[in-house]
Design an enzyme around this catalytic site. Structure first.
Site: not given
Length: 210
Positions: A11, A176
């Protein structure tokens, strides 16, 4: 964890890039856009922010919507600057980690819910700070506003699988957001939840020091 791993997907915001949501809210308040409070979310933005991240709203439409909400003719660059204040930066050691993994033979990718207001800065400034370019770090970058899909929709992962030519069981996905990882795990990905500003290089210590 890495025994059968060939692909690593990172990410961007919150994993590679350190974020400051509260600073972003303050900067939007300074230009009079208090509506930001109900829209901004580090993982799953709402309203016009969702629209720009899924590519349904253009930059120009977004700027106009912000101006209408404020009721004054705020310049594009003031709005862009407030949005960019969300971004703190990328620690250079993370860039070097990704590069080292590529040199070890791993295929590295990025998958991000992101928009075209901030991404040019990320590409042109953050990913060039160590003398390289975005393409030196990732084989392919999958961006929500280009794909017209958002994590954790299963379809965004399926598109990445197809376009990246990867097998989920041979892929580690670092994000996350628990919901993003849960959706990826359902499709067979190996997953790791990164904490805020985490140095996750410990995941790769063995393979990088072989």
């Amino acid at each position: 964890m890495l025994e059968d791993i060939k692909n690593i997907v990172f990410d961007l915001g919150g994993v590679m890039i350190d974020l400051d949501k509260e600073r972003c809210i303050r900067e939007f308040h300074k230009i009079g856009f208090s509506e930001i409070d109900s829209l901004i979310d580090s993982y799953h933005p709402k309203g016009m922010l969702r629209g720009i991240e899924v590519g349904e709203v253009s930059n120009e439409e977004f700027f106009d919507q912000v101006r209408r909400s404020i009721g004054t003719d705020v310049p594009d660059e003031a709005i862009r600057g407030a949005f960019l204040s969300f971004i703190e930066g990328i620690p250079v050691y993370k860039l070097r980690l990704v590069r080292a993994l590529r040199e070890k033979g791993f295929r590295t990718f990025a998958l991000s819910n992101i928009n075209d207001v901030v991404f040019p800065y990320i590409r042109e400034v953050l990913f060039t700070q160590d003398g390289l370019t975005l393409e030196d770090y990732f084989e392919k970058v999958f961006l929500s506003y280009e794909m017209h899909l958002l994590k954790p929709s299963p379809e965004i992962y399926r598109r990445m699988i197809d376009e990246g030519g990867m097998r989920p069981e041979e892929t580690l996905f670092i994000d996350d957001s628990e919901s993003n990882l849960a959706a990826a795990s359902e499709l067979g990905f190996n997953v790791y939840l990164a904490g805020p500003r985490e140095d996750f290089s410990h995941l790769f210590r063995e393979v990088l020091h072989e």
